[in-house]
Design a protein around this motif. Structure first.
Motif, PDB file in Angstrom:
ATOM      1  N   ASP A   1       7.446  -9.794   0.806  1.00  0.00           N
ATOM      2  CA  ASP A   1       8.160  -9.478  -0.431  1.00  0.00           C
ATOM      3  C   ASP A   1       7.118  -9.086  -1.476  1.00  0.00           C
ATOM      4  O   ASP A   1       6.529  -9.947  -2.137  1.00  0.00           O
ATOM      5  N   LEU A   2       6.866  -7.775  -1.606  1.00  0.00           N
ATOM      6  CA  LEU A   2       5.856  -7.298  -2.545  1.00  0.00           C
ATOM      7  C   LEU A   2       6.439  -7.159  -3.944  1.00  0.00           C
ATOM      8  O   LEU A   2       7.594  -6.762  -4.115  1.00  0.00           O
ATOM      9  N   THR A   3       5.622  -7.490  -4.930  1.00  0.00           N
ATOM     10  CA  THR A   3       5.989  -7.289  -6.334  1.00  0.00           C
ATOM     11  C   THR A   3       5.182  -6.158  -6.958  1.00  0.00           C
ATOM     12  O   THR A   3       5.605  -5.570  -7.949  1.00  0.00           O
ATOM     13  N   LEU A   4       4.016  -5.861  -6.408  1.00  0.00           N
ATOM     14  CA  LEU A   4       3.172  -4.748  -6.840  1.00  0.00           C
ATOM     15  C   LEU A   4       2.660  -4.020  -5.602  1.00  0.00           C
ATOM     16  O   LEU A   4       2.379  -4.662  -4.589  1.00  0.00           O
ATOM     17  N   PRO A   5       2.560  -2.682  -5.636  1.00  0.00           N
ATOM     18  CA  PRO A   5       2.706  -1.794  -6.797  1.00  0.00           C
ATOM     19  C   PRO A   5       4.131  -1.637  -7.316  1.00  0.00           C
ATOM     20  O   PRO A   5       4.343  -1.091  -8.390  1.00  0.00           O
ATOM     21  N   GLU A   6       5.117  -2.099  -6.549  1.00  0.00           N
ATOM     22  CA  GLU A   6       6.499  -2.174  -7.022  1.00  0.00           C
ATOM     23  C   GLU A   6       7.240  -3.128  -6.099  1.00  0.00           C
ATOM     24  O   GLU A   6       6.696  -3.592  -5.092  1.00  0.00           O
ATOM     25  N   ALA A   7       8.467  -3.455  -6.435  1.00  0.00           N
ATOM     26  CA  ALA A   7       9.248  -4.391  -5.623  1.00  0.00           C
ATOM     27  C   ALA A   7       9.659  -3.725  -4.309  1.00  0.00           C
ATOM     28  O   ALA A   7      10.419  -2.757  -4.301  1.00  0.00           O
ATOM     29  N   ILE A   8       9.118  -4.230  -3.185  1.00  0.00           N
ATOM     30  CA  ILE A   8       9.432  -3.714  -1.848  1.00  0.00           C
ATOM     31  C   ILE A   8       9.491  -4.904  -0.894  1.00  0.00           C
ATOM     32  O   ILE A   8       8.688  -5.829  -1.004  1.00  0.00           O
ATOM     33  N   THR A   9      10.410  -4.872   0.049  1.00  0.00           N
ATOM     34  CA  THR A   9      10.484  -5.920   1.060  1.00  0.00           C
ATOM     35  C   THR A   9      10.584  -5.301   2.449  1.00  0.00           C
ATOM     36  O   THR A   9      11.070  -4.180   2.614  1.00  0.00           O
ATOM     37  N   GLY A  10      10.112  -6.046   3.433  1.00  0.00           N
ATOM     38  CA  GLY A  10      10.208  -5.602   4.816  1.00  0.00           C
ATOM     39  C   GLY A  10       9.668  -6.676   5.740  1.00  0.00           C
ATOM     40  O   GLY A  10       8.946  -7.585   5.300  1.00  0.00           O
ATOM     41  N   SER A  11      10.011  -6.603   7.018  1.00  0.00           N
ATOM     42  CA  SER A  11       9.612  -7.629   7.983  1.00  0.00           C
ATOM     43  C   SER A  11       8.834  -7.033   9.147  1.00  0.00           C
ATOM     44  O   SER A  11       9.115  -5.917   9.590  1.00  0.00           O
ATOM     45  N   VAL A  12       7.864  -7.812   9.629  1.00  0.00           N
ATOM     46  CA  VAL A  12       7.205  -7.527  10.902  1.00  0.00           C
ATOM     47  C   VAL A  12       7.879  -8.425  11.935  1.00  0.00           C
ATOM     48  O   VAL A  12       7.944  -9.646  11.751  1.00  0.00           O
ATOM     49  N   ASN A  13       8.391  -7.842  13.011  1.00  0.00           N
ATOM     50  CA  ASN A  13       9.153  -8.589  14.007  1.00  0.00           C
ATOM     51  C   ASN A  13       8.407  -8.656  15.337  1.00  0.00           C
ATOM     52  O   ASN A  13       7.665  -7.739  15.698  1.00  0.00           O
ATOM     53  N   GLY A  14       8.621  -9.750  16.057  1.00  0.00           N
ATOM     54  CA  GLY A  14       7.973  -9.906  17.352  1.00  0.00           C
ATOM     55  C   GLY A  14       8.662 -10.975  18.165  1.00  0.00           C
ATOM     56  O   GLY A  14       9.840 -11.292  17.938  1.00  0.00           O
ATOM     57  N   GLU A  15       7.919 -11.563  19.121  1.00  0.00           N
ATOM     58  CA  GLU A  15       8.494 -12.604  19.960  1.00  0.00           C
ATOM     59  C   GLU A  15       7.420 -13.574  20.422  1.00  0.00           C
ATOM     60  O   GLU A  15       6.236 -13.234  20.506  1.00  0.00           O
TER      61      GLU A  15
ATOM     62  N   GLY B   1       5.249  -3.905  16.182  1.00  0.00           N
ATOM     63  CA  GLY B   1       4.513  -2.804  15.568  1.00  0.00           C
ATOM     64  C   GLY B   1       4.286  -3.078  14.102  1.00  0.00           C
ATOM     65  O   GLY B   1       4.783  -4.068  13.553  1.00  0.00           O
ATOM     66  N   PRO B   2       3.529  -2.205  13.432  1.00  0.00           N
ATOM     67  CA  PRO B   2       3.244  -2.420  12.011  1.00  0.00           C
ATOM     68  C   PRO B   2       4.469  -2.160  11.132  1.00  0.00           C
ATOM     69  O   PRO B   2       5.411  -1.469  11.527  1.00  0.00           O
ATOM     70  N   LEU B   3       4.420  -2.721   9.943  1.00  0.00           N
ATOM     71  CA  LEU B   3       5.452  -2.514   8.932  1.00  0.00           C
ATOM     72  C   LEU B   3       4.999  -1.406   7.997  1.00  0.00           C
ATOM     73  O   LEU B   3       3.873  -1.434   7.491  1.00  0.00           O
ATOM     74  N   ASN B   4       5.854  -0.414   7.775  1.00  0.00           N
ATOM     75  CA  ASN B   4       5.565   0.684   6.852  1.00  0.00           C
ATOM     76  C   ASN B   4       6.386   0.495   5.579  1.00  0.00           C
ATOM     77  O   ASN B   4       7.617   0.422   5.638  1.00  0.00           O
ATOM     78  N   LEU B   5       5.703   0.422   4.445  1.00  0.00           N
ATOM     79  CA  LEU B   5       6.368   0.241   3.155  1.00  0.00           C
ATOM     80  C   LEU B   5       6.105   1.465   2.284  1.00  0.00           C
ATOM     81  O   LEU B   5       4.951   1.760   1.941  1.00  0.00           O
ATOM     82  N   VAL B   6       7.168   2.178   1.941  1.00  0.00           N
ATOM     83  CA  VAL B   6       7.075   3.391   1.123  1.00  0.00           C
ATOM     84  C   VAL B   6       7.330   3.021  -0.334  1.00  0.00           C
ATOM     85  O   VAL B   6       8.212   2.213  -0.635  1.00  0.00           O
ATOM     86  N   PHE B   7       6.561   3.619  -1.249  1.00  0.00           N
ATOM     87  CA  PHE B   7       6.739   3.295  -2.661  1.00  0.00           C
ATOM     88  C   PHE B   7       6.430   4.516  -3.519  1.00  0.00           C
ATOM     89  O   PHE B   7       5.946   5.541  -3.029  1.00  0.00           O
ATOM     90  N   GLY B   8       6.701   4.379  -4.817  1.00  0.00           N
ATOM     91  CA  GLY B   8       6.422   5.451  -5.768  1.00  0.00           C
ATOM     92  C   GLY B   8       7.671   6.224  -6.145  1.00  0.00           C
ATOM     93  O   GLY B   8       8.658   6.261  -5.400  1.00  0.00           O
ATOM     94  N   ASP B   9       7.628   6.866  -7.314  1.00  0.00           N
ATOM     95  CA  ASP B   9       8.770   7.644  -7.805  1.00  0.00           C
ATOM     96  C   ASP B   9       9.145   8.769  -6.848  1.00  0.00           C
ATOM     97  O   ASP B   9      10.314   9.162  -6.755  1.00  0.00           O
ATOM     98  N   ASN B  10       8.146   9.304  -6.148  1.00  0.00           N
ATOM     99  CA  ASN B  10       8.396  10.410  -5.222  1.00  0.00           C
ATOM    100  C   ASN B  10       8.460   9.952  -3.765  1.00  0.00           C
ATOM    101  O   ASN B  10       8.497  10.784  -2.849  1.00  0.00           O
ATOM    102  N   ASN B  11       8.449   8.630  -3.557  1.00  0.00           N
ATOM    103  CA  ASN B  11       8.501   8.059  -2.199  1.00  0.00           C
ATOM    104  C   ASN B  11       7.410   8.616  -1.291  1.00  0.00           C
ATOM    105  O   ASN B  11       7.635   8.852  -0.096  1.00  0.00           O
ATOM    106  N   ASP B  12       6.218   8.817  -1.855  1.00  0.00           N
ATOM    107  CA  ASP B  12       5.125   9.352  -1.047  1.00  0.00           C
ATOM    108  C   ASP B  12       3.942   8.388  -0.948  1.00  0.00           C
ATOM    109  O   ASP B  12       2.946   8.697  -0.304  1.00  0.00           O
TER     110      ASP B  12
END
Length: 208
Positions: free
Chosen positions: A91-105, A126-137
């Protein structure tokens, strides 16, 4: 004239791309794993600060011990050989609010004569990819290490925290987010303002 120069400088500051600087990545994490039968019962203990914070430049990575995983079971039984889900929520707060999970077994494994050697195994999808920014880049990736824990022999596991494994996290700032470009209407208003200031300055010079 001074007003015109100030306005021009303001416009340039708005339109100019931002200078390269480190991006702060801050957030927290939560481990969810198989704490009850059936399946190999596993435990975890946070090793990294929670919440955590790092400054990274584009292309840079940081690797650190995230948590420890272990089992208190003394042997791999039949139900322990069925894989069970594990996930880590970021649960990231910076550089902006983003959430995501790394899953496994997690799963118990045996080999050798009648299961002479035994261990717990942890693998991630696999790795977690978190996209951020006004332009989603902008792009941040989080990758966790596969681990083997509580390895034992003589038809059993070496159970307990001290025989567990440390799971590493690697956070990479793959790409910085680009700054938003002012909309055409905003640019037009700024241009009109500059023209107005220029005309006013000329009238003052003529009146003088």
């Amino acid at each position: 004239m001074k007003q015109l120069a100030s306005a021009a400088l303001l416009t340039a500051a708005v339109l100019a791309p931002s200078l390269a600087s480190a991006t702060m990545i801050s957030g927290s994490y939560d481990v969810d794993l198989n704490e009850n039968d059936p399946g190999l019962v596993v435990n975890s203990q946070d090793l990294a600060a929670n919440p955590f914070s790092f400054d990274l430049n584009e292309g840079e990575s940081v690797t650190f011990d995230l948590f420890k995983i272990w089992t208190d079971e003394s042997a791999v039984n039949g139900d322990d050989e069925t894989a069970q889900p594990i996930s880590v929520l970021f649960d990231l707060t910076l550089p902006e609010a983003i959430t995501g999970s790394v899953n496994g077994e997690t799963v118990g494994d045996t080999w050798g004569l009648g299961g002479f050697y035994q261990e717990g195994q942890l693998t991630w999808n696999g790795p977690l990819n978190l996209v951020f920014g006004d332009n989603n880049d902008g792009l941040i990736t989080i990758e966790l290490s596969d681990e083997t824990f509580n390895e034992g022999y003589w038809w059993g596991l070496y159970e307990g925290l001290c025989n567990g494994a440390k799971v590493e996290a690697t956070i990479t700032l793959v790409r910085e987010a680009t700054a938003s470009v002012p909309e055409p209407a905003t640019l037009a208003l700024m241009g009109m303002g500059l023209l107005g200031l220029g005309a006013r300055a000329r009238r003052k010079r003529q009146a003088a």
